[in-house]
Design an enzyme around this catalytic site. Structure first.
Site, PDB file in Angstrom:
ATOM      1  N   ASP A   1       0.855  -1.194   0.000  1.00 13.28           N
ATOM      2  CA  ASP A   1       0.000   0.000   0.000  1.00 13.28           C
ATOM      3  C   ASP A   1       0.884   1.236   0.000  1.00 13.28           C
ATOM      4  O   ASP A   1       2.097   1.139   0.237  1.00 13.28           O
ATOM      5  CB  ASP A   1      -0.950   0.013   1.203  1.00 13.28           C
TER       6      ASP A   1
ATOM      7  N   ASP B   1       4.238   2.654  -4.334  1.00 16.38           N
ATOM      8  CA  ASP B   1       3.268   3.247  -5.259  1.00 16.38           C
ATOM      9  C   ASP B   1       3.271   2.369  -6.513  1.00 16.38           C
ATOM     10  O   ASP B   1       4.296   2.267  -7.204  1.00 16.38           O
ATOM     11  CB  ASP B   1       3.720   4.677  -5.589  1.00 16.38           C
ATOM     12  N   VAL B   2       2.137   1.742  -6.811  1.00 19.14           N
ATOM     13  CA  VAL B   2       2.112   0.796  -7.937  1.00 19.14           C
ATOM     14  C   VAL B   2       2.360   1.482  -9.284  1.00 19.14           C
ATOM     15  O   VAL B   2       2.673   0.818 -10.275  1.00 19.14           O
ATOM     16  CB  VAL B   2       0.787  -0.008  -8.010  1.00 19.14           C
TER      17      VAL B   2
ATOM     18  N   SER C   1     -13.675  -3.054 -13.057  1.00 18.93           N
ATOM     19  CA  SER C   1     -14.907  -2.565 -12.424  1.00 18.93           C
ATOM     20  C   SER C   1     -16.010  -2.642 -13.467  1.00 18.93           C
ATOM     21  O   SER C   1     -15.749  -2.556 -14.675  1.00 18.93           O
ATOM     22  CB  SER C   1     -14.745  -1.110 -11.984  1.00 18.93           C
TER      23      SER C   1
ATOM     24  N   TYR D   1     -12.053   6.795 -14.855  1.00 20.50           N
ATOM     25  CA  TYR D   1     -12.110   5.475 -14.206  1.00 20.50           C
ATOM     26  C   TYR D   1     -12.638   4.402 -15.175  1.00 20.50           C
ATOM     27  O   TYR D   1     -12.096   3.297 -15.251  1.00 20.50           O
ATOM     28  CB  TYR D   1     -13.007   5.599 -12.976  1.00 20.50           C
TER      29      TYR D   1
ATOM     30  N   LYS E   1     -10.518   1.178 -16.233  1.00 16.93           N
ATOM     31  CA  LYS E   1     -11.002  -0.167 -15.901  1.00 16.93           C
ATOM     32  C   LYS E   1     -11.316  -0.973 -17.166  1.00 16.93           C
ATOM     33  O   LYS E   1     -11.200  -2.210 -17.166  1.00 16.93           O
ATOM     34  CB  LYS E   1     -12.222  -0.080 -14.982  1.00 16.93           C
TER      35      LYS E   1
END
Ligand code: NAP
Length: 265
Positions: free
Chosen positions: A55, A81-82, A160, A173, A177
């Site tokens: 995280d 941080d991905v 999502s 978003y 997604k």
């Protein structure tokens, strides 16, 4: 093909349904200090996996790992941080150093910055693409490179339902997604010859810190769209992640599973 060959696979599946599904596996779950990611990490640990919680905040990741350890699981936490390539390399290396293996990755970290296009800034658009889509690509690339050498592995990407239907106020978003679906299918095809599977989940409305402060009228409107008539729980997403990470889904790759109570089906 002999009768024995025909029977052997179901017999093995029978075994797996009565044993911990991830015994001995090392798993990375991103964005796992809370919400759906924490639930996935907890369920994986309950099924015998050693889990690296990733995280943004190292303290939050470690404290989530401590909770799992206190309940009898094996977990560690790392801050990363991905969307940052060197952080992602650090995550893979930390997993190998800590657990000596990397068998499962769940790309769960995600953010929203909702606004209609009229009001959305380019920064809001880019930030959501960076974390959700670029982050998933970076982790899939790094873990995939390692998994293809060992000729095994399972990657689960959190898309999502917004990426399937496109939702008002979520041009950033929904794009990210939907991009995860393309990334999942393309990377699944690249990695399949190396016995690495890649699948995606599309949750609908799930009760987490991301959604709990939603305006009451918006929540009510969404509830009316859900055939099962209720909001979903993180454990109901974690159950599908467990299936996709485990040998129960050994012949499943390049798929998208909707966990939506039937919404937008
Ligand atoms: P959440 O409660 O907001 O948790 C997301 C976690 O990811 C947070 O701990 C967050 O850390 C972390 N994170 C954010 N940016 C990161 C980064 N760059 N690198 C590493 N970690 C980062 O979200 P959630 O509701 O559990 O959602 C989890 C996933 O499911 C997301 O991908 C989300 O898009 C997807 N999803 C959720 C729903 C829903 O209804 N909840 C529906 C469909 C899909 P901070 O707290 O420090 O920001």
């Amino acid at each position: 093909m002999t009768a024995e060959t025909l029977l052997s696979e179901p017999d093995r599946l029978e075994q797996w349904t009565t044993a911990p599904l991830l015994a001995g596996r090392a798993a990375v779950v991103t964005g796992a200090a809370r919400g759906i990611g924490l639930e996935i990490a907890t369920v994986f640990a309950r099924h015998g996996a050693r889990v690296l919680i990733v995280d943004l905040s190292e303290d939050d990741a470690q404290s989530a790992a401590n909770t799992i350890t206190a309940a009898g699981g094996v977990a560690n936490g790392v801050g990363a941080d991905v969307a940052n390539e060197s952080d992602v390399s650090k995550v893979v290396q930390t997993c190998l150093d800590t657990f000596g293996a990397l068998d499962v990755v769940v790309n769960n970290a995600g953010i929203i910055r909702d606004a209609t296009m009229r009001k959305m800034t380019l920064d809001d658009f880019r930030a959501v693409l960076e974390v959700n889509l670029t982050g998933t690509w970076l982790m899939t690339k790094a873990a995939g490179a390692m998994m293809r050498e060992q000729r095994s592995g399972a990657i689960v990407n959190m898309s999502s339902i917004s990426g399937k239907v496109g939702l008002v106020g979520q041009t950033n978003y929904s794009a990210a997604k939907a991009g995860i679906v393309g990334l999942t299918k393309a990377s699944a095809k690249e990695l399949a010859p190396h016995q690495v599977r890649v699948n995606a989940i599309q949750p609908g409305l799930i009760l987490t810190p991301m959604t709990e402060n939603m305006r009451e009228d918006i929540r009510e409107a969404k509830l009316k769209e859900i055939p099962l008539g209720r909001i979903g729980r993180p454990s109901e997403v974690a159950a599908v992640a467990l299936f996709l990470a485990s040998p129960l889904s050994s012949y499943v790759t390049a798929t998208v599973t909707e966990v939506t109570g039937g919404r937008h089906a």
